[in-house]
Enzyme design. Structure first.
Site, PDB file in Angstrom:
ATOM      1  N   ALA A  13     139.990  15.434 118.801  1.00  0.00           N
ATOM      2  CA  ALA A  13     140.475  16.790 118.535  1.00  0.00           C
ATOM      3  C   ALA A  13     140.616  17.046 117.034  1.00  0.00           C
ATOM      4  O   ALA A  13     140.178  18.082 116.519  1.00  0.00           O
ATOM      5  CB  ALA A  13     141.811  17.015 119.238  1.00  0.00           C
ATOM      6  N   CYS A  44     136.910   6.818 124.771  1.00  0.00           N
ATOM      7  CA  CYS A  44     136.581   6.665 126.178  1.00  0.00           C
ATOM      8  C   CYS A  44     135.567   5.553 126.393  1.00  0.00           C
ATOM      9  O   CYS A  44     135.312   5.143 127.519  1.00  0.00           O
ATOM     10  CB  CYS A  44     136.020   7.968 126.729  1.00  0.00           C
ATOM     11  SG  CYS A  44     137.025   9.374 126.267  1.00  0.00           S
TER      12      CYS A  44
END
Lengths: 558, 558
Positions: A13, A44
């Site tokens: 982000a 991830c």
């Protein structure tokens, strides 16, 4: 002097917000602060780094063309200053400053901002368990975690994973791939709670068990034993010996900085923001795992941290802090996980979620090959569609199987976002050729059955309800309408076999006034049988949703 | 006596209509008539039967659980009478009868109907070419065709395929797999016209050429030579020696029966129907390849025969002839094809189609890996999004590449059907985990670039326009912002290299008043470069759409 934009957090982000702000406002002074040394990495990907599927940590930190996304990259390419090894410890909202503590020296410095972005991310939930400080107990969140875990894994043979959610399952696969014996403990009584309904989760559980993972659901960890190093996990299901333990109990948003600055924290525990990603202080924005967002199906606030959402929110925050105007609508709770060749995911609401949100629902279980059944490589997948009963609006899709579940989920994402009904879903002009789908895609078949149910033509009954009837000795007939060959391979104890092809002749032998539940392999012949028998005057015939393929209980074989 | 329903044609649409009608009206007398011997088969699987990918023809005619869908199956399971080897030769609309000619004997019999369904399908277009009656020239439409073609293929070494559409390409792959040398001739100047825009089609063309297929686009067949058997194909590009020729010039709807009965034929040449699949005679319905439908993006009538559409229409026709009430909304022109490991497809309108339908459009070319770039097995795909300029509404998506194009198409199908704008597409909560997608899915990236263009932030230029500038010696700078390593591997002749990381320092050496076109591998750094230079006062900077990955012209290598 340009607008001073300070961004706290340099992962998905924060990095996205910085890059976007720069493109919108070439004159802004943009500074990104991160407490770690690694910035802008694919967090991830960490389970895949643990399994050595991804060999070099650099791959997680590079752009698709192999350029390292480090501080120098951000400075040269993006014109963004990145300060690593710096923790933001306080926000002075009145004076518009952030206090930073340099990790290596402990020195404090202050940065002034015109607009501030909080992209402080999330951290694993801390479990208040005896012995959790023992060595050999890990979480999997950062690259530093992964390095330590890999080192430990190479000298261990038995691992215990605490938590059967997305990260728990990905880590289970990673450790299996490294050759460890894995036990998985999940407090709730199914894997992937919040992602799958129980009967769908059972498909995943069975698959993982076949791969050798010992799974204890409905099992709580009571503590860890060992002498300095963990050696045993004490659980309500007994002791699990393990010298390597991974805690994957879910994550919580990092909101200390925001809370201490007096920013509004939502009911979800994450930072409250409006559609522009603005917090309760108009000069401060938040994006990514630290903030909450709106669930577009329920309209409720939710905290669902995902890298995909973080990027979208970072873009919006970046535009807005640079003087533009953008909004982030929300999410619909999509999630997906690969675990040992099985794919499992969902979008929208599960049946459990839909009911607890107050919806009256109709559902369908539809297993089928993921492409034309005659095309080599076709693999089974099971879909579960959930619709609002009155309107037929699709509320959610779950998809589990060895085949292509992701594309059915993505098509449903778009359909649910735009409020599609079962009838509309059933007429989508989905891509068809035998290597990709059957002439009637799995989604279309599921939506058609759902329409039949919503319109009252098809009457289904859930496997769990059939099991209850069998267990409680209800007076009903469970009618297997598959072929004798299929029946001899695998069957449900207590079912009576009348193949569909013989049903029109033989149904005279069945009582017309008794409850009859039909089923086949996938439920289509079961439905056909229901229609045939209803037409012949049978009063109470239903078919069992999903057929034998999604029967989550024991089967007789051979 | 029940309603007499007669259905002409026992493939996808007809078989579906029969099954559905039976479920709605258990008392109806349902008869299906077909002139062939094989019924209800997966006609789209025929190229895969030709290649032996599907080994047994029975697989194409079985249900997913292996039950043969023959006349006995329809009688026993569906309660539907099927008459094969019978051609419907006339409809008596006044008396509501169909005249059938028995193929084997030539005998005529008459069936009475209350409601009639025409599911007469489509046939290959007949080309008025000299020598087309020679043996060794085939079409690929029926199982009978496929059997003959396979026999011929096993004794041939060189094949020529006439037509570069979906079936032409599938057949090219099938014959390559059988070890033949294949030449493909397409009249228009690109492969897959109507499916892809020229620059996207070039990606497929290059790939097929690498696999050894000789491709002649913009090439017309003038006739066939040979002594009883074809030996040569005469084309505007010269002679193509071939003892096996496959004609795949597209299909036309079979409407003779309908036309002779005075039913309305639409402007597309297919049978006109309303949303209920009803023809101009309220007692007669049509479904599948023989009828036209509505394109939901343009609102125009189209004839796009597909097995997926046939099933949906068959369901609607079946419900309605049985006294129910259902509607088929239309299609959006989705198509997909696998050819030699490459996947190519589209949904909605291509740029060509959108412009000729009168839309002002903005487009984007976005190549990228199909999953997280660090995940093993990630494969490149290129997307082309087309949007309406004023509203931002997505009009179409094309997707080509070795990776998962089908799921991006299916997500776009739903988005386009519901009128999504680029901004809405960019915020879809698509399923994300590294084995399935990047954190920003290819669709999201494409939609974001499109938004940037629509909002005036990003200024793109099509590869074809850049090529024209280069060829005509326009005074502009083509600026390659990739790394020196990438540049040394492959480059566009005439481009100047200034790596993005060095651009902020070195751009002072470039003229600020000259037109500059930036590009990189996929266009993201190209866009970044545009923003950097604009911010520095350069007056006319654009980035080349799609970068070097979708540059459809020659490249310098090594």
């Amino acid at each position: 002097m340009g607008t001073r934009i300070v961004i706290i957090g340099a992962n998905a982000a924060g990095a996205k917000a910085a890059a976007k702000a720069r493109r919108i406002d070439p004159g802004a002074e943009i500074t990104v602060v991160d407490r770690g040394e690694f910035i802008s990495y694919g967090a991830c990907g960490i389970p895949y780094y643990v399994s050595d599927t991804v060999q070099e940590v650099a791959e997680l930190m590079s752009t698709p063309v192999g350029v390292m996304r480090d501080a120098a990259f951000f400075r040269k390419v993006k014109g963004v200053e990145v300060l690593t090894g710096m923790e933001a410890v306080a926000i002075g909202r009145k004076e518009k400053t952030v206090s930073l503590r340099e990790d290596s020296t402990g020195a404090i410095r202050t940065l002034s901002y015109d607009r501030l972005v909080l992209a402080t991310g999330s951290s694993p939930v801390t479990l208040p368990l005896k012995g959790k400080e023992l060595s050999g107990i890990f979480t999997v969140k950062t690259i530093e975690d992964a390095e330590l875990l890999k080192e430990k894994a190479s000298s261990s043979t038995r691992a215990c994973i605490v938590g059967g959610g997305l990260i728990g399952l990905e880590t289970a696969e990673a450790l299996l791939e490294r050759g460890l014996t894995v036990t998985l403990v999940e407090m709730r009584n199914q894997l992937l709670p919040g992602v799958l309904d129980p009967e769908m989760a059972r498909i995943v559980e069975k698959h993982l068990a076949e791969k050798g993972v010992a799974i204890h659901v409905g099992c709580t960890v009571e503590g860890f034993d060992g002498n300095g190093r963990v050696e045993n996990v004490a659980t309500t299901a007994g002791n699990v010996p393990a010298k390597l333990v991974v805690l994957a109990p879910g994550v919580k948003p990092n909101v200390t900085l925001a809370r201490e600055a007096g920013l509004e924290i939502g009911a979800t525990g994450a930072i409250a923001v409006n559609e522009r990603m603005q917090t309760s202080d108009p000069a401060i924005y938040a994006c990514g795992d630290c903030c909450e967002t709106t669930h577009l199906v329920t309209g409720q606030k939710v905290h669902i941290p995902l890298g995909s959402t973080a990027n979208k929110q970072g873009r919006v925050a970046g535009i807005n802090v640079a003087g533009g105007d953008a909004a982030f609508a929300g999410v619909i709770g999509t999630a997906i996980v690969k675990v040992c060749d099985m794919n499992a995911g969902k979008t929208g609401l599960t049946e459990t979620e839909a009911r607890s949100a107050g919806f009256m629902v109709e559902t369908v279980l539809a297993p089928a090959p993921d492409r034309a059944h005659f095309f080599p490589g076709a693999k089974p997948i099971a879909l579960k569609l959930v619709a609002e009963k009155e309107s037929g609006r699709i509320l959610g899709l779950q998809a589990v199987g060895l085949g292509a579940v992701d594309k059915r989920i993505d098509a449903a994402v778009a359909a649910i976002t735009f409020g599609a009904t079962a009838a509309q879903l059933a007429q989508l002009d989905l891509a068809y050729a035998p290597p990709y789908a059957a002439a009637m895609d799995n989604l279309i078949v599921a939506a058609d059955i759902l329409r039949n149910k919503l319109e009252g033509h098809a009457r289904g009954i859930a496997p769990a309800e059939v099991k209850r009837k069998l267990d409680e000795g209800d007076d009903f007939i469970l009618l297997d309408v598959r072929s004798p060959g299929e029946h001899s391979e695998v069957r449900i104890a207590g079912a009576k076999l009348v193949p569909l092809g013989a049903l029109r002749e033989k149904m005279e032998m069945l009582p017309k006034d008794k409850e009859i539940v039909t089923f086949c392999k996938i439920s289509l012949r079961g439905y056909e049988a229901q229609k045939i028998m209803e037409a012949a005057g049978f009063g109470d015939v239903k078919f069992m949703d999903g057929g034998i393929l999604t029967w989550p209980y024991d089967l007789e074989r051979g």
